[in-house]
Structures are given as structure tokens and as C-alpha cells.
Design an enzyme around this catalytic site. Structure first.
Site, PDB file in Angstrom:
ATOM      1  N   CYS A   1       2.542  -5.868  -0.779  1.00  0.00           N
ATOM      2  CA  CYS A   1       1.798  -4.911  -1.000  1.00  0.00           C
ATOM      3  C   CYS A   1       1.659  -4.135   0.029  1.00  0.00           C
ATOM      4  O   CYS A   1       0.856  -4.446   0.931  1.00  0.00           O
ATOM      5  CB  CYS A   1       0.664  -5.087  -1.998  1.00  0.00           C
ATOM      6  SG  CYS A   1      -0.195  -3.448  -2.631  1.00  0.00           S
TER       7      CYS A   1
ATOM      8  N   CYS B   1      -2.176  -5.852  -3.700  1.00  0.00           N
ATOM      9  CA  CYS B   1      -1.831  -6.301  -5.351  1.00  0.00           C
ATOM     10  C   CYS B   1      -1.057  -7.654  -5.295  1.00  0.00           C
ATOM     11  O   CYS B   1      -0.043  -7.745  -4.685  1.00  0.00           O
ATOM     12  CB  CYS B   1      -0.978  -5.047  -5.635  1.00  0.00           C
ATOM     13  SG  CYS B   1      -2.062  -3.420  -5.894  1.00  0.00           S
TER      14      CYS B   1
END
Length: 205
Positions: free
Chosen positions: A107, A112
Site C-alpha cells: 500500500c 491498507c
């Protein structure tokens, strides 16, 4: 990149991290929290409970061609079939490693990460050097993790976001024909499902 962010991400403000640390220190000081127990709990979720869920998904895909087809077509639904869904795992895409392609996830703008299948993200996944370098020079970064990818094999880097998170389906190790799903799951590591590792070989765990 195989997937671009279409929303803004920011790092958690430094003051929030400081408040969390201060609260943790206060709870420890008052004897309400055992720091060793807290560390053990975090370790359990980071290395055992979460990744074990993902390992079950991978093992079922290795064992059941129909499930594997559903997993690659609609990762979110297929993962939910095994009871793994929820916050940080609402929308999932599964990408398969093959002799021609090695996949790795990142990410780039924050961290994430598919919590329902992988547990808590490791510290290095959230670090700026990993997030930057895996995009620029993935072959070298993977080599630092002990994963050597030949020049003839394509590396695909998938950028997770709040809208879509990725799970790597590692290659099934040779010599595991006839193994049960439980036996296969023992070969699946967290890093193999991120792409910074590969499944363990039989007899190595």
C-alpha cells in the site's frame, strides 16, 4: 502498478500515536494491563490467528479446483464462504503466483491490509522504505526477503487501497499430493500471501 489509489491516504497523526502510547503506559502503571500479555496478544493476532485464516483459504484453493476458480473470480465472496470477512477485508482480490508471474502487494500511501485473512500488518509493510522500494525495484527488495526471482519471470506489484485489498495465492509446493487441507495450511506463511515469501517446502516447518 496494477492498481492505483483513487483516494487520499495519510499516515496517522503523530499525536494519536503518542496518545495511544501514553494510555498504554498509564494502564500498565495502574496494573490494569500486563505489557507481556499485551505483546503476546499482538503477536497472536499478527502471526497466528489472522494469517491462519488466509492459510486456510490458500489450502482450500490448492485442494479444490472449483473453489480456486471462485476465489480468483470473486475473492471477496469466496473468502466469505469460509467465514472470513468484515472490516479491512470488505473487498478482496486474489492474484495467483505461477511459474511465469510472481505477485507482491503493497500500500504505497499508507498501510491498507486484509486484516480478516492476514491479521495485523507487520511493521515493515507500513514502513516508507518498503512502500517506495517495492514499486521501484521489486526484484531487489524480494531478494532481501530471501525470494530470488529470475529475470525471465514477471513481477507484478499490486497497490492495495481502502476500496480493494489483495491476497497472493502462492504456488503449491511439490511433493504435497494427497495432503489434507490442514497439512497444506501449515505450509502457508503470512509473507507468502503478501508476496514477500513463498510457501514452505514439505518437512521445513
Amino acid at each position: 502498478m496494477a492498481h492505483d489509489h483513487d483516494h487520499e491516504h495519510t499516515e496517522p497523526p503523530a499525536e494519536i500515536a503518542l496518545r495511544v502510547k501514553a494510555l498504554e503506559s498509564l494502564l500498565v502503571e495502574k496494573g490494569l494491563v500486563d505489557p507481556a500479555a499485551m505483546d503476546a496478544l499482538i503477536d497472536t493476532y499478527e502471526h497466528r490467528i489472522g494469517p491462519r485464516n488466509g492459510a486456510r483459504v490458500v489450502a482450500k484453493a490448492w485442494s479444490d479446483p472449483d473453489y480456486k476458480a471462485r476465489l480468483l473470480a470473486d475473492g471477496t465472496q469466496a473468502i466469505a464462504e469460509l467465514g472470513f470477512s468484515g472490516v479491512q477485508g470488505e473487498d478482496m482480490m486474489v492474484v495467483e503466483n505461477t511459474p511465469e508471474v510472481h505477485n507482491v502487494t503493497v500500500c504505497t500511501l499508507c498501510s491498507c491490509y486484509p486484516w480478516p485473512t492476514l491479521g495485523l500488518p507487520p511493521a515493515w509493510y507500513k514502513s516508507a522504505p518498503y512502500r517506495a522500494r517495492i514499486v521501484i525495484d521489486p526484484r531487489s527488495v524480494l531478494a532481501e526477503f530471501g525470494v530470488t526471482i529470475g529475470a525471465e519471470r514477471e513481477i507484478r506489484v499490486w497497490d492495495s487501497s481502502a476500496e480493494l485489498r489483495y491476497l497472493v495465492l502462492p504456488e503449491r509446493p511439490a511433493g504435497t499430493e494427497g495432503w489434507s487441507e490442514d497439512q497444506l495450511a501449515d505450509l502457508v506463511t503470512r509473507d507468502a500471501m503478501i508476496g514477500t515469501g513463498v510457501a514452505l517446502q514439505p518437512g521445513s516447518n
